[in-house]
Design a protein around this motif. Sequence first.
Motif, mmCIF file in Angstrom:
data_model
loop_
_atom_site.group_PDB
_atom_site.id
_atom_site.type_symbol
_atom_site.label_atom_id
_atom_site.label_comp_id
_atom_site.label_asym_id
_atom_site.label_seq_id
_atom_site.Cartn_x
_atom_site.Cartn_y
_atom_site.Cartn_z
ATOM 1 N N UNK A 44 99.806 43.699 65.491
ATOM 2 C CA UNK A 44 99.681 42.933 64.792
ATOM 3 C C UNK A 44 98.621 42.963 63.362
ATOM 4 N N UNK A 45 98.028 44.033 63.750
ATOM 5 C CA UNK A 45 96.567 43.915 62.622
ATOM 6 C C UNK A 45 97.602 44.625 61.625
ATOM 7 N N UNK A 46 98.403 45.307 61.879
ATOM 8 C CA UNK A 46 99.065 46.424 60.554
ATOM 9 C C UNK A 46 100.076 44.835 60.064
ATOM 10 N N UNK A 47 101.365 43.973 60.815
ATOM 11 C CA UNK A 47 101.936 42.519 60.373
ATOM 12 C C UNK A 47 101.283 41.947 59.575
ATOM 13 N N UNK A 48 99.877 41.453 59.494
ATOM 14 C CA UNK A 48 99.303 40.975 59.035
ATOM 15 C C UNK A 48 98.685 41.579 57.815
ATOM 16 N N UNK A 49 98.424 42.438 57.013
ATOM 17 C CA UNK A 49 97.704 43.285 56.522
ATOM 18 C C UNK A 49 99.665 42.888 55.559
ATOM 19 N N UNK A 50 100.700 43.003 56.605
ATOM 20 C CA UNK A 50 101.847 43.612 55.195
ATOM 21 C C UNK A 50 101.959 41.726 54.697
ATOM 22 N N UNK A 51 101.507 40.864 55.526
ATOM 23 C CA UNK A 51 102.320 39.644 55.166
ATOM 24 C C UNK A 51 100.194 39.472 54.257
ATOM 25 N N UNK A 52 99.365 39.684 54.098
ATOM 26 C CA UNK A 52 98.394 39.401 52.954
ATOM 27 C C UNK A 52 98.904 40.172 51.915
ATOM 28 N N UNK A 53 99.256 41.256 52.060
ATOM 29 C CA UNK A 53 100.196 42.024 50.760
ATOM 30 C C UNK A 53 101.267 41.646 50.302
ATOM 31 N N UNK A 54 102.028 41.118 50.552
ATOM 32 C CA UNK A 54 103.171 39.647 50.484
ATOM 33 C C UNK A 54 102.694 38.577 49.642
ATOM 34 N N UNK A 55 101.751 37.778 50.088
ATOM 35 C CA UNK A 55 101.868 36.766 49.331
ATOM 36 C C UNK A 55 100.542 36.653 47.857
ATOM 37 N N UNK A 56 99.751 38.205 47.947
ATOM 38 C CA UNK A 56 99.276 38.366 46.699
ATOM 39 C C UNK A 56 100.561 39.318 46.063
ATOM 40 N N UNK A 57 101.268 39.333 46.406
ATOM 41 C CA UNK A 57 102.930 39.695 45.218
ATOM 42 C C UNK A 57 102.607 41.200 45.128
ATOM 43 N N UNK A 58 101.502 42.094 46.059
ATOM 44 C CA UNK A 58 101.579 43.263 45.859
ATOM 45 C C UNK A 58 102.542 44.001 46.515
ATOM 46 N N UNK A 59 103.897 44.246 45.628
ATOM 47 C CA UNK A 59 104.990 45.056 46.147
ATOM 48 C C UNK A 59 104.896 46.149 46.610
ATOM 49 N N UNK A 60 104.379 47.065 46.088
ATOM 50 C CA UNK A 60 104.314 48.430 46.206
ATOM 51 C C UNK A 60 103.896 48.797 47.466
ATOM 52 N N UNK A 61 102.259 47.931 47.790
ATOM 53 C CA UNK A 61 101.314 48.191 49.062
ATOM 54 C C UNK A 61 102.232 47.485 50.438
ATOM 55 N N UNK A 62 103.054 46.156 50.218
ATOM 56 C CA UNK A 62 103.947 46.223 50.924
ATOM 57 C C UNK A 62 105.162 47.116 51.813
ATOM 58 N N UNK A 63 105.677 47.862 50.595
ATOM 59 C CA UNK A 63 106.989 48.627 50.850
ATOM 60 C C UNK A 63 105.787 50.346 51.921
#
Length: 89
Positions: A17-36
Motif C-alpha cells: 500500500x505504501x508503494x502504491x501510495x508513492x506511485x499515486x503521489x508521484x503521478x499527481x506531481x507529474x514525475x513520470x520517471x519516478x512513477x515508472x
Amino acid sequence: MYEWSDINWRKLERNVFKLQKRIYQASNRGDVKLVRKLQKLLISSWTARALSVRRVTQDNQGGEPPLPENSLSPSPHKRVSHSAYNSSK
C-alpha cells in the motif's frame, strides 16, 4: 524461504500500500520517471507477488478454482513456490 503460515500478511499489505501510495503521489506531481521506477519496483517485489498468489489461491474461493485440474487450492508449500517463481528477475 518462508513458511506460508508464518508470513505477516498485514506487514506485506502495508508495504504494498505504501508503494502504491508513492506511485499515486508521484503521478499527481507529474514525475513520470519516478512513477515508472516505482511501478517496476512494485512488479518485481516478492511482497506484491506473494500477496497476489494469496489472493488467487486463498482469498478468491467464491467461484471456479483457478487451476486447470479443478482440484482444491494448492498446499502452502506450493503457494510459497508460486510466489518465489521468477523472483530472480
